[in-house]
Scaffold this motif. Sequence first.
Motif, PDB file in Angstrom:
ATOM      1  N   ARG A 154       0.830  -1.199   0.000  1.00 60.60           N
ATOM      2  CA  ARG A 154       0.000   0.000   0.000  1.00 60.60           C
ATOM      3  C   ARG A 154       0.872   1.260   0.000  1.00 60.60           C
ATOM      4  O   ARG A 154       0.632   2.193  -0.762  1.00 60.60           O
ATOM      5  CB  ARG A 154      -0.947   0.001   1.205  1.00 60.60           C
ATOM      6  N   GLN A 155       1.905   1.257   0.823  1.00 62.60           N
ATOM      7  CA  GLN A 155       2.792   2.415   0.914  1.00 62.60           C
ATOM      8  C   GLN A 155       3.459   2.694  -0.442  1.00 62.60           C
ATOM      9  O   GLN A 155       3.508   3.835  -0.901  1.00 62.60           O
ATOM     10  CB  GLN A 155       3.854   2.154   1.980  1.00 62.60           C
ATOM     11  N   ILE A 156       3.945   1.659  -1.090  1.00 61.76           N
ATOM     12  CA  ILE A 156       4.628   1.827  -2.376  1.00 61.76           C
ATOM     13  C   ILE A 156       3.651   2.294  -3.448  1.00 61.76           C
ATOM     14  O   ILE A 156       3.949   3.203  -4.226  1.00 61.76           O
ATOM     15  CB  ILE A 156       5.341   0.516  -2.779  1.00 61.76           C
ATOM     16  N   LEU A 157       2.460   1.714  -3.496  1.00 63.86           N
ATOM     17  CA  LEU A 157       1.472   2.131  -4.500  1.00 63.86           C
ATOM     18  C   LEU A 157       1.017   3.570  -4.261  1.00 63.86           C
ATOM     19  O   LEU A 157       0.832   4.329  -5.216  1.00 63.86           O
ATOM     20  CB  LEU A 157       0.276   1.183  -4.500  1.00 63.86           C
ATOM     21  N   GLU A 158       0.857   3.946  -3.001  1.00 66.24           N
ATOM     22  CA  GLU A 158       0.452   5.332  -2.718  1.00 66.24           C
ATOM     23  C   GLU A 158       1.538   6.316  -3.136  1.00 66.24           C
ATOM     24  O   GLU A 158       1.238   7.369  -3.698  1.00 66.24           O
ATOM     25  CB  GLU A 158       0.113   5.481  -1.233  1.00 66.24           C
ATOM     26  N   LEU A 159       2.793   5.979  -2.868  1.00 66.40           N
ATOM     27  CA  LEU A 159       3.888   6.860  -3.281  1.00 66.40           C
ATOM     28  C   LEU A 159       3.948   6.963  -4.802  1.00 66.40           C
ATOM     29  O   LEU A 159       4.205   8.027  -5.357  1.00 66.40           O
ATOM     30  CB  LEU A 159       5.225   6.350  -2.737  1.00 66.40           C
ATOM     31  N   SER A 160       3.692   5.857  -5.459  1.00 60.52           N
ATOM     32  CA  SER A 160       3.757   5.838  -6.917  1.00 60.52           C
ATOM     33  C   SER A 160       2.606   6.620  -7.540  1.00 60.52           C
ATOM     34  O   SER A 160       2.826   7.462  -8.414  1.00 60.52           O
ATOM     35  CB  SER A 160       3.727   4.384  -7.410  1.00 60.52           C
ATOM     36  N   TYR A 161       1.390   6.379  -7.085  1.00 62.35           N
ATOM     37  CA  TYR A 161       0.228   6.959  -7.755  1.00 62.35           C
ATOM     38  C   TYR A 161      -0.205   8.315  -7.193  1.00 62.35           C
ATOM     39  O   TYR A 161      -0.673   9.162  -7.941  1.00 62.35           O
ATOM     40  CB  TYR A 161      -0.945   5.979  -7.746  1.00 62.35           C
ATOM     41  N   TYR A 162      -0.056   8.527  -5.901  1.00 67.31           N
ATOM     42  CA  TYR A 162      -0.506   9.782  -5.339  1.00 67.31           C
ATOM     43  C   TYR A 162       0.589  10.848  -5.336  1.00 67.31           C
ATOM     44  O   TYR A 162       0.311  12.029  -5.421  1.00 67.31           O
ATOM     45  CB  TYR A 162      -1.056   9.595  -3.927  1.00 67.31           C
ATOM     46  N   GLN A 163       1.852  10.404  -5.209  1.00 68.75           N
ATOM     47  CA  GLN A 163       2.954  11.365  -5.213  1.00 68.75           C
ATOM     48  C   GLN A 163       3.751  11.307  -6.511  1.00 68.75           C
ATOM     49  O   GLN A 163       4.729  12.013  -6.669  1.00 68.75           O
ATOM     50  CB  GLN A 163       3.863  11.128  -4.012  1.00 68.75           C
ATOM     51  N   ASN A 164       3.343  10.423  -7.413  1.00 70.91           N
ATOM     52  CA  ASN A 164       3.945  10.314  -8.743  1.00 70.91           C
ATOM     53  C   ASN A 164       5.464  10.097  -8.677  1.00 70.91           C
ATOM     54  O   ASN A 164       6.216  10.682  -9.456  1.00 70.91           O
ATOM     55  CB  ASN A 164       3.614  11.548  -9.580  1.00 70.91           C
ATOM     56  N   LEU A 165       5.917   9.243  -7.750  1.00 73.87           N
ATOM     57  CA  LEU A 165       7.340   8.950  -7.622  1.00 73.87           C
ATOM     58  C   LEU A 165       7.706   7.750  -8.493  1.00 73.87           C
ATOM     59  O   LEU A 165       6.921   6.817  -8.630  1.00 73.87           O
ATOM     60  CB  LEU A 165       7.707   8.631  -6.165  1.00 73.87           C
TER      61      LEU A 165
ATOM     62  N   THR B 260      12.975  -5.036  -4.842  1.00 68.18           N
ATOM     63  CA  THR B 260      11.934  -5.221  -3.823  1.00 68.18           C
ATOM     64  C   THR B 260      10.756  -4.291  -4.094  1.00 68.18           C
ATOM     65  O   THR B 260       9.598  -4.696  -4.000  1.00 68.18           O
ATOM     66  CB  THR B 260      12.518  -4.964  -2.420  1.00 68.18           C
ATOM     67  N   VAL B 261      11.049  -3.059  -4.447  1.00 68.32           N
ATOM     68  CA  VAL B 261       9.989  -2.092  -4.764  1.00 68.32           C
ATOM     69  C   VAL B 261       9.193  -2.593  -5.968  1.00 68.32           C
ATOM     70  O   VAL B 261       7.959  -2.563  -5.964  1.00 68.32           O
ATOM     71  CB  VAL B 261      10.578  -0.691  -5.028  1.00 68.32           C
ATOM     72  N   LYS B 262       9.883  -3.066  -6.994  1.00 67.28           N
ATOM     73  CA  LYS B 262       9.196  -3.558  -8.191  1.00 67.28           C
ATOM     74  C   LYS B 262       8.329  -4.767  -7.867  1.00 67.28           C
ATOM     75  O   LYS B 262       7.196  -4.878  -8.343  1.00 67.28           O
ATOM     76  CB  LYS B 262      10.219  -3.900  -9.279  1.00 67.28           C
ATOM     77  N   THR B 263       8.846  -5.670  -7.044  1.00 66.49           N
ATOM     78  CA  THR B 263       8.076  -6.863  -6.662  1.00 66.49           C
ATOM     79  C   THR B 263       6.823  -6.470  -5.885  1.00 66.49           C
ATOM     80  O   THR B 263       5.725  -6.950  -6.177  1.00 66.49           O
ATOM     81  CB  THR B 263       8.950  -7.809  -5.824  1.00 66.49           C
ATOM     82  N   HIS B 264       6.984  -5.587  -4.889  1.00 62.57           N
ATOM     83  CA  HIS B 264       5.813  -5.154  -4.104  1.00 62.57           C
ATOM     84  C   HIS B 264       4.797  -4.422  -4.986  1.00 62.57           C
ATOM     85  O   HIS B 264       3.590  -4.574  -4.803  1.00 62.57           O
ATOM     86  CB  HIS B 264       6.235  -4.253  -2.943  1.00 62.57           C
ATOM     87  N   THR B 265       5.278  -3.631  -5.934  1.00 63.74           N
ATOM     88  CA  THR B 265       4.374  -2.916  -6.836  1.00 63.74           C
ATOM     89  C   THR B 265       3.560  -3.913  -7.646  1.00 63.74           C
ATOM     90  O   THR B 265       2.328  -3.832  -7.713  1.00 63.74           O
ATOM     91  CB  THR B 265       5.163  -1.996  -7.786  1.00 63.74           C
ATOM     92  N   ARG B 266       4.252  -4.854  -8.262  1.00 61.33           N
ATOM     93  CA  ARG B 266       3.571  -5.837  -9.116  1.00 61.33           C
ATOM     94  C   ARG B 266       2.585  -6.677  -8.303  1.00 61.33           C
ATOM     95  O   ARG B 266       1.435  -6.845  -8.689  1.00 61.33           O
ATOM     96  CB  ARG B 266       4.607  -6.733  -9.799  1.00 61.33           C
ATOM     97  N   GLN B 267       3.029  -7.203  -7.157  1.00 62.17           N
ATOM     98  CA  GLN B 267       2.150  -8.031  -6.336  1.00 62.17           C
ATOM     99  C   GLN B 267       0.961  -7.230  -5.817  1.00 62.17           C
ATOM    100  O   GLN B 267      -0.164  -7.721  -5.778  1.00 62.17           O
ATOM    101  CB  GLN B 267       2.933  -8.642  -5.182  1.00 62.17           C
TER     102      GLN B 267
END
Length: 188
Positions: A141-152, A167-174
């Motif tokens: 959830r933390q990684i997806l929020e940073l990616s989509y809400y903060q556009n990181l 690890t970030v890529k794996t958590h994003t995909r999963q």
Amino acid sequence: MSQIHFDPPDADLIASLRQGNKNALSVLYDRYGGLVYTLALKLLDRPDEAEDLTQEIFLSFWKQDKFDPSRAKLSSYLCLLTRSRAIDKLRTRQSEQKSLQRFQQNIIPQTDLPTPLDSVSLTEERAIVRESLASLSDRQRQILELSYYQNLSQSAIATQLDLPLGTVKTHTRQGLIKLRQLLQSQIG
């Protein structure tokens, strides 16, 4: 008296890398990282994607024993690999943009003001999305929020959270896979 600095040839560094010497990868990265990044940036025109691709190229080179130094120069091989992967990324980007455009044309109503029914429906959908996000692991959830809400970018997220890029890529995909399953079961 000045010291003579020995700069080992690529073939020796590759042989050393294949024998498990990770320092050899560092020397190769120092030697060719700028070349790979410059080519990736020229092709992708996005610094964050060029950084990610540069890391992917060297990680792939380290893990796979496909390069034969007797057949080609390492710089040529890395450029070819970079070009190929960059083209794949551009195709994926183009496909995602087309899908988004189709989605926007087919799903999103073309009216300027939402009807009361649309407002209620949107509120319900937001609640479903919030519930679905809440059922992800905290890290996903933390990684997806940073990616989509903060556009990181994924590399920026890795730096901010002090995690390896993989690890970030794996958590994003999963996280995206789980989120899609949850949303399909609740909405569809």
